[in-house]
Design a protein around this motif. Structure first.
Motif, PDB file in Angstrom:
ATOM      1  N   ALA A  68       0.847  -0.898  -0.025  1.00 45.27           N
ATOM      2  CA  ALA A  68       0.082  -0.240   0.221  1.00 45.27           C
ATOM      3  C   ALA A  68       0.872   1.438   0.142  1.00 45.27           C
ATOM      4  CB  ALA A  68      -0.992   0.099   1.045  1.00 45.27           C
TER       5      ALA A  68
ATOM      6  N   TRP B  50       1.718   3.088  -3.065  1.00 45.29           N
ATOM      7  CA  TRP B  50       0.710   3.630  -3.925  1.00 45.29           C
ATOM      8  C   TRP B  50       0.425   4.929  -3.101  1.00 45.29           C
ATOM      9  CZ3 TRP B  50      -1.012   2.423  -8.587  1.00 45.29           C
ATOM     10  CH2 TRP B  50      -0.501   1.087  -8.991  1.00 45.29           C
TER      11      TRP B  50
ATOM     12  N   ARG C  84       2.617   7.772  -4.243  1.00 49.20           N
ATOM     13  CA  ARG C  84       2.143   8.267  -5.596  1.00 49.20           C
ATOM     14  C   ARG C  84       0.831   9.389  -5.442  1.00 49.20           C
ATOM     15  NH1 ARG C  84       3.346   2.734  -6.780  1.00 49.20           N
ATOM     16  NH2 ARG C  84       5.292   2.693  -8.124  1.00 49.20           N
ATOM     17  N   VAL C  85      -0.014   8.956  -4.805  1.00 45.73           N
ATOM     18  CA  VAL C  85      -1.102   9.947  -4.365  1.00 45.73           C
ATOM     19  C   VAL C  85      -0.546  11.156  -3.875  1.00 45.73           C
ATOM     20  CG1 VAL C  85      -3.360  10.227  -3.065  1.00 45.73           C
ATOM     21  CG2 VAL C  85      -2.643   8.131  -4.208  1.00 45.73           C
TER      22      VAL C  85
END
Length: 210
Positions: free
Chosen positions: A154, A157, A160-161
């Motif tokens: 997780a 990711w 990246r957000v």
């Protein structure tokens, strides 16, 4: 795992950084947005769980304004900090550290809410491995699995957000959101305290409390 030169989330010298310091840069920017995202994702996950398992809609937001649950945000930050040096270790090590950390967090949150506000949000008394009803073996296992999934799957990711925020707006957006969250937490503490007073038939002492 690579990032372009515009990223501030992961050190540009990624290989050297991973070997010497850990997984990500533990600065305020990263940790604050991890807190915010985990607060939102946590409450959404809990709501879906209630809907699927118990067939009922129950939004258990932890703050007055917005779909935020600070316990999930704090959990995300603590797991990130604690596992930052364990991300490439054996899965058993990651699982064990996560299990202990998550259980301690759950126990502490339960104790604080009951001691300060008289609120008992959960009680695992009578279940296997229960510790004063505040946590138990099953949830400890879930915390262990969560930490393993968090650091291995997780977190990349999530980073990246976070990087979707344009570089030139990092300070402005983060400052504004920090002020909002600080006010949100303070208002929530006042609201919970006033609710506790109402339950004990304590009259309001000022117009805000009435």
């Amino acid at each position: 795992m690579t990032q372009d030169n515009e990223s501030v989330t992961i050190d540009p010298s990624i290989n050297e950084y991973l070997e010497s310091k850990g997984y990500i840069s533990l600065n305020y920017y990263n940790l604050f947005w991890i807190f915010v995202l985990c607060s939102v994702v946590g409450i959404i996950s809990e709501t879906l769980y209630q809907l699927i398992v118990f067939d009922r809609y129950e939004l258990r937001a932890g703050l007055v304004w917005g779909p935020f649950s600070p316990i999930y945000g704090i959990g995300g930050v603590l797991f990130t900090i604690a596992l930052n040096r364990f991300w490439d270790k054996n899965v058993i090590v990651i699982f064990a550290v996560s299990m202990l950390l998550g259980s301690a967090l759950e126990f502490s949150a339960s104790w604080i809410m009951e001691t300060m506000f008289g609120i008992i949000s959960w009680d695992y008394s009578g279940t296997f491995g229960s510790i004063q009803g505040r946590t138990n073996f099953a949830f400890g296992m879930m915390w262990g699995a969560f930490g393993l999934i968090w650091v291995r799957v997780a977190l990349p990711w999530v980073l990246r957000v976070i990087d979707l925020i344009p570089r030139r707006y990092h300070i402005t957006v983060t400052t504004a959101m920090s002020i909002f969250m600080a006010m949100n937490i303070m208002v929530t503490i006042v609201a919970i305290d006033r609710q506790y007073e109402r339950l004990n038939d304590i009259p309001a002492s000022n117009p805000i409390q009435s």
